[in-house]
Design a protein around this motif. Structure first.
Motif, short mmCIF file in Angstrom:
data_model
loop_
_atom_site.label_atom_id
_atom_site.label_comp_id
_atom_site.label_asym_id
_atom_site.label_seq_id
_atom_site.Cartn_x
_atom_site.Cartn_y
_atom_site.Cartn_z
N GLY A 55 -26.68 -62.51 4.35
CA GLY A 55 -26.92 -63.90 3.98
C GLY A 55 -26.44 -64.86 5.05
O GLY A 55 -25.58 -64.53 5.86
N ASP A 56 -27.03 -66.05 5.06
CA ASP A 56 -26.63 -67.09 6.00
C ASP A 56 -25.38 -67.80 5.51
O ASP A 56 -25.13 -67.92 4.31
N ASN A 57 -24.58 -68.30 6.46
CA ASN A 57 -23.43 -69.12 6.15
C ASN A 57 -23.94 -70.46 5.64
O ASN A 57 -24.65 -71.16 6.34
N THR A 58 -23.57 -70.83 4.44
CA THR A 58 -24.03 -72.10 3.89
C THR A 58 -22.92 -73.14 3.81
O THR A 58 -23.08 -74.18 3.19
N VAL A 59 -21.79 -72.87 4.47
CA VAL A 59 -20.67 -73.80 4.42
C VAL A 59 -20.95 -75.02 5.28
O VAL A 59 -20.72 -76.14 4.86
N THR A 60 -21.46 -74.81 6.49
CA THR A 60 -21.77 -75.94 7.38
C THR A 60 -23.18 -75.78 7.94
O THR A 60 -23.71 -74.68 8.02
N ASN A 61 -23.75 -76.89 8.35
CA ASN A 61 -25.08 -76.87 8.95
C ASN A 61 -25.03 -76.63 10.45
O ASN A 61 -26.04 -76.32 11.07
N THR A 62 -23.85 -76.79 11.06
CA THR A 62 -23.75 -76.70 12.51
C THR A 62 -23.53 -75.28 13.00
O THR A 62 -23.76 -74.98 14.16
N ILE A 63 -23.07 -74.41 12.14
CA ILE A 63 -22.81 -73.02 12.54
C ILE A 63 -23.91 -72.14 11.97
O ILE A 63 -24.24 -72.22 10.80
N THR A 64 -24.48 -71.30 12.82
CA THR A 64 -25.51 -70.38 12.35
C THR A 64 -24.94 -68.98 12.30
O THR A 64 -25.22 -68.14 13.14
N THR A 65 -24.09 -68.76 11.33
CA THR A 65 -23.44 -67.47 11.16
C THR A 65 -24.15 -66.69 10.06
O THR A 65 -24.45 -67.23 9.01
N VAL A 66 -24.39 -65.43 10.33
CA VAL A 66 -24.96 -64.54 9.33
C VAL A 66 -23.86 -63.60 8.88
O VAL A 66 -23.17 -63.00 9.71
N GLN A 67 -23.67 -63.49 7.58
CA GLN A 67 -22.67 -62.57 7.06
C GLN A 67 -23.35 -61.34 6.47
O GLN A 67 -24.37 -61.45 5.81
N GLU A 68 -22.76 -60.20 6.76
CA GLU A 68 -23.22 -58.94 6.19
C GLU A 68 -22.07 -58.33 5.42
O GLU A 68 -20.96 -58.24 5.93
N ARG A 69 -22.32 -57.96 4.19
CA ARG A 69 -21.27 -57.36 3.37
C ARG A 69 -21.75 -56.01 2.86
O ARG A 69 -22.81 -55.90 2.26
N LEU A 70 -20.97 -54.99 3.15
CA LEU A 70 -21.26 -53.64 2.70
C LEU A 70 -20.53 -53.40 1.38
O LEU A 70 -19.31 -53.56 1.30
N LEU A 71 -21.29 -53.05 0.33
CA LEU A 71 -20.71 -52.81 -0.99
C LEU A 71 -20.91 -51.35 -1.37
O LEU A 71 -21.92 -50.74 -1.05
N ARG A 72 -19.93 -50.81 -2.09
CA ARG A 72 -19.99 -49.41 -2.55
C ARG A 72 -19.89 -49.40 -4.07
O ARG A 72 -19.08 -50.12 -4.66
N CYS A 73 -20.70 -48.59 -4.71
CA CYS A 73 -20.66 -48.43 -6.16
C CYS A 73 -19.45 -47.56 -6.50
O CYS A 73 -19.38 -46.40 -6.10
N HIS A 74 -18.49 -48.15 -7.21
CA HIS A 74 -17.20 -47.50 -7.46
C HIS A 74 -16.93 -47.43 -8.96
O HIS A 74 -17.23 -48.37 -9.70
N ARG A 75 -16.34 -46.31 -9.43
CA ARG A 75 -15.99 -46.17 -10.85
C ARG A 75 -14.58 -46.72 -11.09
O ARG A 75 -13.61 -46.27 -10.50
N ASP A 76 -14.49 -47.72 -11.99
CA ASP A 76 -13.19 -48.30 -12.35
C ASP A 76 -12.45 -47.38 -13.32
O ASP A 76 -13.00 -46.42 -13.84
N SER A 77 -11.19 -47.72 -13.58
CA SER A 77 -10.37 -46.89 -14.47
C SER A 77 -10.88 -46.88 -15.91
O SER A 77 -10.62 -45.94 -16.64
N ASP A 78 -11.66 -47.91 -16.30
CA ASP A 78 -12.22 -47.93 -17.65
C ASP A 78 -13.53 -47.17 -17.77
O ASP A 78 -14.15 -47.12 -18.83
N GLY A 79 -13.99 -46.58 -16.66
CA GLY A 79 -15.19 -45.76 -16.68
C GLY A 79 -16.47 -46.47 -16.28
O GLY A 79 -17.50 -45.84 -16.15
N THR A 80 -16.42 -47.79 -16.10
CA THR A 80 -17.62 -48.52 -15.70
C THR A 80 -17.79 -48.47 -14.18
O THR A 80 -16.83 -48.33 -13.44
N LEU A 81 -19.04 -48.56 -13.75
CA LEU A 81 -19.34 -48.60 -12.31
C LEU A 81 -19.50 -50.04 -11.89
O LEU A 81 -20.21 -50.81 -12.54
N LYS A 82 -18.86 -50.42 -10.78
CA LYS A 82 -18.92 -51.79 -10.27
C LYS A 82 -19.01 -51.75 -8.75
O LYS A 82 -18.56 -50.81 -8.12
N TRP A 83 -19.58 -52.81 -8.19
CA TRP A 83 -19.66 -52.92 -6.73
C TRP A 83 -18.30 -53.35 -6.19
O TRP A 83 -17.68 -54.27 -6.70
#
Length: 93
Positions: A55-83
């Protein structure tokens, strides 16, 4: 005869409304799905799957920063899967 026709029309209208309300309350995800899959953009992912969000940085109009976030599907202690975030990258374009 008019009363019978009017009564039949009202009965059909009431049954259609009831069916539409039932359909609007129905969930597209089956019960217990959050314990079997992580969901992202309409797709189901199994445990330990990865997705990359870009996604693009939407904080300021003067900076053209692209952010990439790597998410992993993980099982929580309650048994549900969350990113869970694994890493975040920012690049200037």
């Amino acid at each position: 005869m008019k009363a019978l026709t009017l009564g039949l029309a009202l009965t059909l209208l009431a049954s259609t409304t009831s069916a539409q309300q039932t359909l609007s309350l129905a969930s597209p995800m089956p019960d217990g799905a959050e314990t079997r899959f992580c969901y992202y953009e309409g797709l189901a992912y199994s445990e330990d799957a990865f997705v990359l969000m870009v996604g693009d940085n939407t904080v300021t109009n003067t900076i053209t920063t692209v952010q990439e976030r790597l998410l992993r599907c993980h099982r929580d202690s309650d048994g549900t899967l969350k990113w869970r975030p694994q890493s975040t990258f920012s690049t200037n374009n």
